[in-house]
Design a protein around this motif. Sequence first.
Motif, mmCIF file in Angstrom:
data_model
loop_
_atom_site.group_PDB
_atom_site.id
_atom_site.type_symbol
_atom_site.label_atom_id
_atom_site.label_comp_id
_atom_site.label_asym_id
_atom_site.label_seq_id
_atom_site.Cartn_x
_atom_site.Cartn_y
_atom_site.Cartn_z
ATOM 1 N N ILE A 37 -18.368 9.220 6.653
ATOM 2 C CA ILE A 37 -17.721 10.481 7.045
ATOM 3 C C ILE A 37 -16.344 10.568 6.389
ATOM 4 C CG2 ILE A 37 -16.735 11.766 8.996
ATOM 5 C CD1 ILE A 37 -19.097 10.548 10.685
ATOM 6 N N ILE A 38 -15.611 9.460 6.402
ATOM 7 C CA ILE A 38 -14.299 9.429 5.739
ATOM 8 C C ILE A 38 -14.462 9.682 4.240
ATOM 9 C CG2 ILE A 38 -12.372 7.917 5.097
ATOM 10 C CD1 ILE A 38 -12.694 6.628 7.932
ATOM 11 N N LEU A 39 -15.459 9.039 3.633
ATOM 12 C CA LEU A 39 -15.716 9.249 2.208
ATOM 13 C C LEU A 39 -15.985 10.726 1.921
ATOM 14 C CD1 LEU A 39 -16.250 8.259 -0.700
ATOM 15 C CD2 LEU A 39 -18.628 7.885 -0.002
ATOM 16 N N ALA A 40 -16.855 11.342 2.719
ATOM 17 C CA ALA A 40 -17.163 12.766 2.514
ATOM 18 C C ALA A 40 -15.901 13.613 2.660
ATOM 19 C CB ALA A 40 -18.236 13.219 3.508
ATOM 20 N N THR A 49 -14.135 16.760 -6.830
ATOM 21 C CA THR A 49 -15.194 16.020 -6.129
ATOM 22 C C THR A 49 -15.748 16.781 -4.916
ATOM 23 O OG1 THR A 49 -13.555 14.841 -4.783
ATOM 24 C CG2 THR A 49 -14.284 13.777 -6.840
ATOM 25 N N ARG A 50 -15.308 18.016 -4.754
ATOM 26 C CA ARG A 50 -15.698 18.785 -3.561
ATOM 27 C C ARG A 50 -17.206 18.950 -3.428
ATOM 28 N NH1 ARG A 50 -11.784 23.058 -3.138
ATOM 29 N NH2 ARG A 50 -10.556 21.334 -2.304
ATOM 30 N N ILE A 54 -19.606 17.783 -0.365
ATOM 31 C CA ILE A 54 -20.521 18.670 0.367
ATOM 32 C C ILE A 54 -21.922 18.049 0.410
ATOM 33 C CG2 ILE A 54 -21.675 20.927 0.336
ATOM 34 C CD1 ILE A 54 -19.027 22.042 -0.904
ATOM 35 N N ILE A 55 -22.344 17.473 -0.703
ATOM 36 C CA ILE A 55 -23.668 16.839 -0.757
ATOM 37 C C ILE A 55 -23.732 15.641 0.196
ATOM 38 C CG2 ILE A 55 -25.275 15.558 -2.245
ATOM 39 C CD1 ILE A 55 -24.298 17.434 -4.557
ATOM 40 N N LEU A 114 -24.640 10.348 -3.308
ATOM 41 C CA LEU A 114 -23.705 10.053 -4.402
ATOM 42 C C LEU A 114 -24.439 9.932 -5.734
ATOM 43 C CD1 LEU A 114 -21.421 7.458 -2.595
ATOM 44 C CD2 LEU A 114 -20.705 9.716 -3.424
ATOM 45 N N TYR A 115 -25.566 9.242 -5.714
ATOM 46 C CA TYR A 115 -26.357 9.070 -6.930
ATOM 47 C C TYR A 115 -26.820 10.426 -7.472
ATOM 48 C CZ TYR A 115 -30.159 7.848 -10.064
ATOM 49 O OH TYR A 115 -30.981 7.761 -11.160
ATOM 50 N N LEU A 116 -27.397 11.238 -6.593
ATOM 51 C CA LEU A 116 -27.924 12.537 -7.021
ATOM 52 C C LEU A 116 -26.818 13.496 -7.455
ATOM 53 C CD1 LEU A 116 -30.701 12.885 -4.316
ATOM 54 C CD2 LEU A 116 -31.037 12.471 -6.772
#
Length: 171
Positions: A37-40, A49-50, A54-55, A114-116
């Motif tokens: 959640i913090i990463l997002a 990186t927005r 969101i992804i 993150l990968y996608l």
Amino acid sequence: MGIEFQILDALQKIHTPILDKCMAAITSLGNAGIIWIILAAVLLIYPKTRKTGIIVAAALIVDLILCNVILKNLIARTRPYDINTAVQIIIAKPHDYSFPSGHTAASFASVAALYLAGAKKGWKIAGVLAVLIAFSRLYFYVHFPTDVLGGIVFGILSGVIGYKIVKKKIG
């Protein structure tokens, strides 16, 4: 379930005070999906990186609904420490059901997202952390191996679904 207990019991033999502290720190990063959640949230702050943020957020929401709301309550699997009460649990006992591992699912949902999203380096670092978090759940006897495997599968599925939702809505 016999082989699952054999795996969990074997892991009980590698405990050391230092490893216990390290694993406790690692597993706590997955509590309520907080690290993800913090990463997002951090990814959402920066325009560059927005979309990735969101992804990741969408993947975590899908994961929450799929794993914590639907599957855990539908399957209602008892945790290993409730069956084998001889094992001393050294972290706070989770109060929800065992399948799938929520820590693992949120972790792998984030890695897949993150990968996608094309985060070239980020998904690899997140992947290492996700594997460590998943392992910690076995180490602490709070999940069966198939709970963790289910968390990996449903986490990746959540990441894919989150990615597809975002791609469809904002391109």
